[in-house]
Design a protein around this motif. Structure first.
Motif, PDB file in Angstrom:
ATOM      1  N   GLY A  63      40.592 -54.877 -26.610  1.00 46.18           N
ATOM      2  CA  GLY A  63      39.620 -53.793 -26.719  1.00 46.18           C
ATOM      3  C   GLY A  63      40.214 -52.411 -26.812  1.00 46.18           C
ATOM      4  O   GLY A  63      39.507 -51.416 -26.654  1.00 46.18           O
ATOM      5  N   LEU A  64      41.522 -52.317 -27.102  1.00 48.20           N
ATOM      6  CA  LEU A  64      42.170 -51.009 -27.192  1.00 48.20           C
ATOM      7  C   LEU A  64      42.323 -50.523 -28.631  1.00 48.20           C
ATOM      8  O   LEU A  64      42.366 -49.317 -28.868  1.00 48.20           O
ATOM      9  CB  LEU A  64      43.552 -51.066 -26.531  1.00 48.20           C
ATOM     10  N   LEU A  65      42.413 -51.437 -29.587  1.00 44.65           N
ATOM     11  CA  LEU A  65      42.526 -51.076 -30.993  1.00 44.65           C
ATOM     12  C   LEU A  65      41.421 -51.747 -31.796  1.00 44.65           C
ATOM     13  O   LEU A  65      40.816 -52.719 -31.354  1.00 44.65           O
ATOM     14  CB  LEU A  65      43.887 -51.508 -31.570  1.00 44.65           C
ATOM     15  N   ASP A  87      40.283 -47.945 -30.295  1.00 46.28           N
ATOM     16  CA  ASP A  87      38.897 -48.355 -30.075  1.00 46.28           C
ATOM     17  C   ASP A  87      38.387 -47.598 -28.853  1.00 46.28           C
ATOM     18  O   ASP A  87      38.755 -47.906 -27.726  1.00 46.28           O
ATOM     19  CB  ASP A  87      38.829 -49.865 -29.828  1.00 46.28           C
ATOM     20  N   ASP A  88      37.579 -46.584 -29.098  1.00 49.15           N
ATOM     21  CA  ASP A  88      37.083 -45.759 -28.000  1.00 49.15           C
ATOM     22  C   ASP A  88      35.685 -46.155 -27.550  1.00 49.15           C
ATOM     23  O   ASP A  88      34.985 -45.384 -26.898  1.00 49.15           O
ATOM     24  CB  ASP A  88      37.098 -44.285 -28.387  1.00 49.15           C
ATOM     25  N   LEU A 110      40.181 -42.399 -24.763  1.00 48.17           N
ATOM     26  CA  LEU A 110      41.576 -42.780 -24.950  1.00 48.17           C
ATOM     27  C   LEU A 110      42.396 -41.702 -25.641  1.00 48.17           C
ATOM     28  O   LEU A 110      43.627 -41.736 -25.581  1.00 48.17           O
ATOM     29  CB  LEU A 110      41.657 -44.076 -25.761  1.00 48.17           C
ATOM     30  N   ARG A 111      41.767 -40.743 -26.277  1.00 46.86           N
ATOM     31  CA  ARG A 111      42.479 -39.624 -26.890  1.00 46.86           C
ATOM     32  C   ARG A 111      42.566 -38.417 -25.962  1.00 46.86           C
ATOM     33  O   ARG A 111      42.937 -37.327 -26.388  1.00 46.86           O
ATOM     34  CB  ARG A 111      41.810 -39.226 -28.204  1.00 46.86           C
ATOM     35  N   GLY A 112      42.205 -38.598 -24.709  1.00 46.50           N
ATOM     36  CA  GLY A 112      42.284 -37.513 -23.751  1.00 46.50           C
ATOM     37  C   GLY A 112      41.098 -36.585 -23.757  1.00 46.50           C
ATOM     38  O   GLY A 112      41.097 -35.568 -23.041  1.00 46.50           O
ATOM     39  N   GLN A 113      40.061 -36.890 -24.532  1.00 49.35           N
ATOM     40  CA  GLN A 113      38.897 -36.010 -24.587  1.00 49.35           C
ATOM     41  C   GLN A 113      38.002 -36.241 -23.368  1.00 49.35           C
ATOM     42  O   GLN A 113      37.796 -37.372 -22.942  1.00 49.35           O
ATOM     43  CB  GLN A 113      38.112 -36.229 -25.882  1.00 49.35           C
ATOM     44  N   VAL A 114      37.497 -35.162 -22.811  1.00 46.27           N
ATOM     45  CA  VAL A 114      36.601 -35.251 -21.659  1.00 46.27           C
ATOM     46  C   VAL A 114      35.201 -35.579 -22.156  1.00 46.27           C
ATOM     47  O   VAL A 114      34.609 -34.822 -22.924  1.00 46.27           O
ATOM     48  CB  VAL A 114      36.595 -33.926 -20.865  1.00 46.27           C
ATOM     49  N   VAL A 115      34.661 -36.706 -21.718  1.00 45.57           N
ATOM     50  CA  VAL A 115      33.320 -37.100 -22.153  1.00 45.57           C
ATOM     51  C   VAL A 115      32.270 -36.798 -21.087  1.00 45.57           C
ATOM     52  O   VAL A 115      31.079 -36.730 -21.397  1.00 45.57           O
ATOM     53  CB  VAL A 115      33.283 -38.591 -22.539  1.00 45.57           C
ATOM     54  N   ALA A 116      32.683 -36.616 -19.848  1.00 39.56           N
ATOM     55  CA  ALA A 116      31.750 -36.241 -18.786  1.00 39.56           C
ATOM     56  C   ALA A 116      32.568 -35.735 -17.605  1.00 39.56           C
ATOM     57  O   ALA A 116      33.674 -36.212 -17.347  1.00 39.56           O
ATOM     58  CB  ALA A 116      30.893 -37.425 -18.346  1.00 39.56           C
ATOM     59  N   GLN A 117      32.037 -34.745 -16.888  1.00 38.97           N
ATOM     60  CA  GLN A 117      32.714 -34.270 -15.685  1.00 38.97           C
ATOM     61  C   GLN A 117      31.696 -33.668 -14.733  1.00 38.97           C
ATOM     62  O   GLN A 117      30.586 -33.285 -15.122  1.00 38.97           O
ATOM     63  CB  GLN A 117      33.803 -33.255 -16.022  1.00 38.97           C
ATOM     64  N   ARG A 118      32.103 -33.580 -13.492  1.00 34.20           N
ATOM     65  CA  ARG A 118      31.239 -33.019 -12.450  1.00 34.20           C
ATOM     66  C   ARG A 118      32.120 -32.366 -11.402  1.00 34.20           C
ATOM     67  O   ARG A 118      33.186 -32.889 -11.067  1.00 34.20           O
ATOM     68  CB  ARG A 118      30.372 -34.112 -11.817  1.00 34.20           C
ATOM     69  N   ARG A 119      31.682 -31.225 -10.883  1.00 30.30           N
ATOM     70  CA  ARG A 119      32.407 -30.528  -9.826  1.00 30.30           C
ATOM     71  C   ARG A 119      31.720 -30.794  -8.491  1.00 30.30           C
ATOM     72  O   ARG A 119      30.498 -30.625  -8.369  1.00 30.30           O
ATOM     73  CB  ARG A 119      32.465 -29.035 -10.104  1.00 30.30           C
ATOM     74  N   ALA A 393      46.119 -41.312 -15.375  1.00 27.98           N
ATOM     75  CA  ALA A 393      45.800 -42.699 -15.732  1.00 27.98           C
ATOM     76  C   ALA A 393      46.169 -43.009 -17.175  1.00 27.98           C
ATOM     77  O   ALA A 393      46.665 -44.100 -17.490  1.00 27.98           O
ATOM     78  CB  ALA A 393      44.310 -42.972 -15.508  1.00 27.98           C
ATOM     79  N   LEU A 394      45.938 -42.065 -18.080  1.00 29.91           N
ATOM     80  CA  LEU A 394      46.223 -42.321 -19.494  1.00 29.91           C
ATOM     81  C   LEU A 394      47.722 -42.400 -19.769  1.00 29.91           C
ATOM     82  O   LEU A 394      48.154 -43.144 -20.654  1.00 29.91           O
ATOM     83  CB  LEU A 394      45.568 -41.239 -20.354  1.00 29.91           C
ATOM     84  N   ASP A 395      48.516 -41.655 -19.032  1.00 32.18           N
ATOM     85  CA  ASP A 395      49.965 -41.780 -19.166  1.00 32.18           C
ATOM     86  C   ASP A 395      50.415 -43.198 -18.833  1.00 32.18           C
ATOM     87  O   ASP A 395      51.253 -43.785 -19.521  1.00 32.18           O
ATOM     88  CB  ASP A 395      50.668 -40.771 -18.257  1.00 32.18           C
TER      89      ASP A 395
END
Length: 413
Positions: A63-65, A87-88, A110-119, A393-395
């Motif tokens: 499920g990664l590619l 495969d994102d 998987l490309r490092g893009q932030v899809v959701a965040q919360r403070r 985690a992505l590293d």
């Protein structure tokens, strides 16, 4: 006595290591060039076409590619190439960044893009930064973010970044004086709460890895990252990794002496870098000057500068120059290809970036083009802390994609 491993056992271990290394090379190439033909991956990595085909098939099953929807046309004869891409659609990485006033939880693609965040603001009181409370709130916050996603989405793991002394190998925050943390087994504790693999690192090293994978230092032979927040630290990357040092103590620059520094440091000395340029010091100075109503939020200082308050502008410029002095010293010692600065004024204001570069140019003995060498972080200002956590985690994923999937499923593939 334990029996010595047999030749066949050693051979299997070596084969497994080669398989993991090759899978990592394939994933990194797809990240950098995707959609990309398998033949191009073979040329870039030096792997055989058959090996690349096998790894792509395995990573696709995991499920990664995936195969890209459109074929790549070539000038030659024959069928067009069917490229592969990340495969994102199935997996995300969880990110946690623990700052002094709040914790940021996030989901990254998987490309490092932030899809959701919360403070998550830390509660007032003596136990507001107690590790158990903060980590429990972080686990709950991640769960809430994931629950709002497509039910078929899963987390590959969680990265936790924070300031202070962080031992990545042990998964421990050894010491974070501002939070009052000491020997906190953050990886085990947050892993127990989430049921996921958790990796921890210092936020400067996390961002250095993020820039190396997804940002401005991709392809550089070496880079230096300076993180200037309430905690001040650095990270040096060379080749394919960030230097950690024994027990991950590399990058501790809080007590680097600053010329003509005047602020007393808790260590007993005057003029330590963190004491001079931390966000706490910036806010205190702005409050004492009557610029902001309370010494609580550095963004208020930035807002005052944007509204034309010359005192606020002066404070930000002075801070940028002090950071420039430290950057010049480290540039002379390490001579990296790129120096990345994560600092409030430098990120938002061209005059602060110019002041920092001028200070570097005036003080470094290295022969460099400061405008090309000294740059602000490439990540959006409101996503930096989210990227720091997720990049841990992505590293790990891009270093060992097969191992990450094994840790999730218990399957050795």
């Amino acid at each position: 006595m334990h029996p010595s491993p047999s030749g066949k056992q050693l051979e299997r271990v070596a084969d497994g290591a080669r398989r993991r290394t090759s899978a990592s090379a394939v994933m990194r190439t797809v990240l950098e060039d995707g959609p990309v033909a398998r033949s191009s991956i073979a040329r870039r990595t030096g792997l055989s076409p058959a090996s690349v085909t096998g790894h792509c098939a395995q990573l696709a099953r995991l499920g990664l590619l995936r195969e890209a929807p459109e074929a790549l046309r070539t000038n030659g004869v024959g069928r067009p190439h069917i490229p592969v891409d990340l495969d994102d659609s199935r997996f995300l990485a969880g990110g946690v960044h623990v700052a002094v006033p709040y914790t940021t939880v996030a989901l990254l693609g998987l490309r490092g893009q932030v899809v959701a965040q919360r403070r998550l603001t830390h509660h007032a009181g003596t136990d507001g930064t107690e590790p158990g409370r903060i980590l429990a709130n972080a686990a709950e916050g991640l769960g809430a973010l994931l629950a709002a996603r497509d039910p078929g989405t899963a987390l590959l793991g969680v990265g936790l970044a924070t300031g202070g002394w962080v031992d990545r190998a042990q998964g421990t925050v050894v010491e974070h004086p501002m939070l009052g943390w000491r020997d906190v087994a953050a990886s085990d504790r947050l892993g127990g709460l989430t049921g996921l693999p958790v990796h921890v690192d210092a936020h400067s090293r996390a961002l250095a890895n993020g820039e190396r994978l997804f940002g401005i230092t991709r392809g550089d032979r070496s880079s230096l990252h300076l993180f200037i927040g309430n905690v001040v630290d650095a990270a040096f990357a060379t080749g394919d990794g960030v230097h950690h040092g024994p027990r991950s103590q590399a990058g501790a620059i809080a007590h680097l002496p600053v010329e003509r520094g005047t602020v007393a440091c808790p260590c007993g000395r005057t003029g330590c870098l963190q004491a001079e340029v931390s966000e706490q010091t910036l806010c205190r100075r702005a409050y004492e000057a009557g610029i902001i109503p309370a010494p609580s939020d550095p963004l208020l200082v930035l807002a005052a500068a944007e509204e034309g308050d010359r005192r606020a502008v002066r404070l930000l410029l002075e801070r940028a120059r002090l950071v420039g002095r430290a950057a010049a010293l480290l540039l002379d010692v390490l001579n990296p290809d790129t120096v990345v600065i994560t600092e409030l004024g430098v990120i938002h204001r061209q005059d602060c970036l110019a002041a920092l570069r001028e200070e570097v140019a005036a003080r470094t003995s290295a022969v460099v083009d400061v405008e090309r060498t000294v740059v602000p972080t490439s990540f959006p200002a409101d996503e930096i802390l989210a990227v720091a956590g997720g990049s841990v985690a992505l590293d790990v994923l891009y270093r060992d994609p097969l191992g990450v999937l094994e840790s999730m499923t218990g399957d050795s593939h």
